[in-house]
Write a protein that holds these residues in place. Sequence first.
Motif, short mmCIF file in Angstrom:
data_model
loop_
_atom_site.label_atom_id
_atom_site.label_comp_id
_atom_site.label_asym_id
_atom_site.label_seq_id
_atom_site.Cartn_x
_atom_site.Cartn_y
_atom_site.Cartn_z
N ASN A 66 -22.93 -11.78 -7.38
CA ASN A 66 -23.73 -10.71 -8.00
C ASN A 66 -24.63 -11.26 -9.11
N GLY A 67 -25.18 -12.47 -8.85
CA GLY A 67 -26.14 -13.06 -9.77
C GLY A 67 -25.55 -13.90 -10.89
N LYS A 68 -24.23 -13.95 -11.00
CA LYS A 68 -23.59 -14.73 -12.06
C LYS A 68 -22.82 -15.92 -11.46
N LYS A 69 -22.96 -17.07 -12.09
CA LYS A 69 -22.28 -18.25 -11.59
C LYS A 69 -20.77 -18.10 -11.70
N VAL A 70 -20.08 -18.41 -10.61
CA VAL A 70 -18.61 -18.38 -10.58
C VAL A 70 -18.14 -19.69 -9.98
N ASN A 71 -17.24 -20.38 -10.69
CA ASN A 71 -16.76 -21.67 -10.19
C ASN A 71 -15.24 -21.69 -9.97
N ILE A 72 -14.69 -20.52 -9.67
CA ILE A 72 -13.26 -20.40 -9.41
C ILE A 72 -13.06 -20.07 -7.93
N PRO A 73 -12.56 -21.01 -7.13
CA PRO A 73 -12.41 -20.78 -5.69
C PRO A 73 -11.55 -19.56 -5.34
N SER A 74 -10.54 -19.28 -6.16
CA SER A 74 -9.64 -18.16 -5.87
C SER A 74 -10.17 -16.82 -6.38
N TYR A 75 -11.37 -16.81 -6.94
CA TYR A 75 -11.97 -15.57 -7.44
C TYR A 75 -11.92 -14.51 -6.35
N ARG A 76 -11.45 -13.32 -6.70
CA ARG A 76 -11.28 -12.27 -5.69
C ARG A 76 -12.51 -11.38 -5.61
N LEU A 77 -13.08 -11.35 -4.42
CA LEU A 77 -14.27 -10.54 -4.18
C LEU A 77 -13.90 -9.08 -3.92
N ARG A 78 -14.84 -8.21 -4.22
CA ARG A 78 -14.71 -6.80 -3.88
C ARG A 78 -15.75 -6.45 -2.82
N VAL A 79 -15.46 -5.39 -2.10
CA VAL A 79 -16.40 -4.94 -1.07
C VAL A 79 -17.75 -4.66 -1.73
N GLY A 80 -18.81 -5.20 -1.14
CA GLY A 80 -20.15 -5.03 -1.68
C GLY A 80 -20.64 -6.20 -2.52
N ASP A 81 -19.74 -7.10 -2.90
CA ASP A 81 -20.15 -8.27 -3.69
C ASP A 81 -21.10 -9.15 -2.88
N VAL A 82 -22.07 -9.72 -3.59
CA VAL A 82 -23.06 -10.60 -2.95
C VAL A 82 -22.86 -12.02 -3.47
N VAL A 83 -22.60 -12.93 -2.54
CA VAL A 83 -22.40 -14.34 -2.88
C VAL A 83 -23.64 -15.10 -2.42
N GLN A 84 -24.21 -15.89 -3.32
CA GLN A 84 -25.46 -16.59 -3.00
C GLN A 84 -25.40 -18.04 -3.45
N VAL A 85 -25.98 -18.91 -2.64
CA VAL A 85 -26.09 -20.32 -3.02
C VAL A 85 -27.18 -20.42 -4.07
N ARG A 86 -26.89 -21.11 -5.16
CA ARG A 86 -27.88 -21.23 -6.24
C ARG A 86 -29.12 -21.97 -5.73
N GLU A 87 -30.25 -21.61 -6.28
CA GLU A 87 -31.53 -22.12 -5.76
C GLU A 87 -31.58 -23.65 -5.73
N LYS A 88 -31.06 -24.28 -6.78
CA LYS A 88 -31.13 -25.74 -6.84
C LYS A 88 -30.22 -26.42 -5.83
N SER A 89 -29.31 -25.65 -5.23
CA SER A 89 -28.35 -26.23 -4.27
C SER A 89 -28.72 -25.96 -2.82
N ARG A 90 -29.79 -25.21 -2.59
CA ARG A 90 -30.11 -24.77 -1.22
C ARG A 90 -30.67 -25.85 -0.32
N THR A 91 -31.09 -26.96 -0.90
CA THR A 91 -31.63 -28.05 -0.08
C THR A 91 -30.60 -29.13 0.19
N MET A 92 -29.37 -28.91 -0.24
CA MET A 92 -28.32 -29.90 0.00
C MET A 92 -28.10 -30.07 1.51
N ALA A 93 -27.96 -31.31 1.95
CA ALA A 93 -27.76 -31.58 3.38
C ALA A 93 -26.51 -30.89 3.91
#
Length: 206
Positions: free
Chosen positions: A125-152
């Motif tokens: 939801n637009g905020k950086k999260v670095n905890i793998p076990s973070y629990r998502l709720r229905v409707g949450d949006v997970v996005q790859v950060r812009e600087k990481s989108r060109t990673m092979a």
Amino acid sequence: MSKRIAAKYKIDRRLGENLWGRPKSPVNKRTYKPGQHGPTARPAKVSAFGAQLRAKQKLKGYYGNITEKQFAGLYVEAARRKGNTAENLIGLLECRLDALVYRAKFVPTVFAARQFVNHGHVTVNGKKVNIPSYRLRVGDVVQVREKSRTMALVLEALDSPERDVPDYVELDVGAMKATFLRVPELADVPYPVKMEPNMVVEYYAS
């Protein structure tokens, strides 16, 4: 070979199943157990407890580096919730951030998903999260950060025909974002091998 890849293949060999359905799994060529006597060893008789333990190891192993304490904690919460405990357990596992990152095909493996999140490559939801076990709720949006989108790693995973994105995840490939639409049931989750969460429940309840 990295430790993560080695661990992944070791789990496959120990369980005797291609847990993630990958074409490079050693189980595809060697269905017997590892060790000196693996090829000639007779299949051991499995007790009810042994079958339950195996079911637990298989489900826990599938999600990568989840500790025994974390997994047992998820069972306790699943049992505390209303409804079917086995289905609740699957739902809790699929609500993990690293599981969603894997389901959305942002990375090739569940092990890579944990590392990807740890290194701060995604937002929720637009905020950086670095905890793998973070629990998502229905409707949450997970996005790859812009600087990481060109990673092979990301580009290759998204382009791979090896897996499909399940219908409880809505993927926008162009924006590299995934929306968690609903908590899935066992039948919805694309496990390459048969999972038996009912036996996992029996293991912890016994």
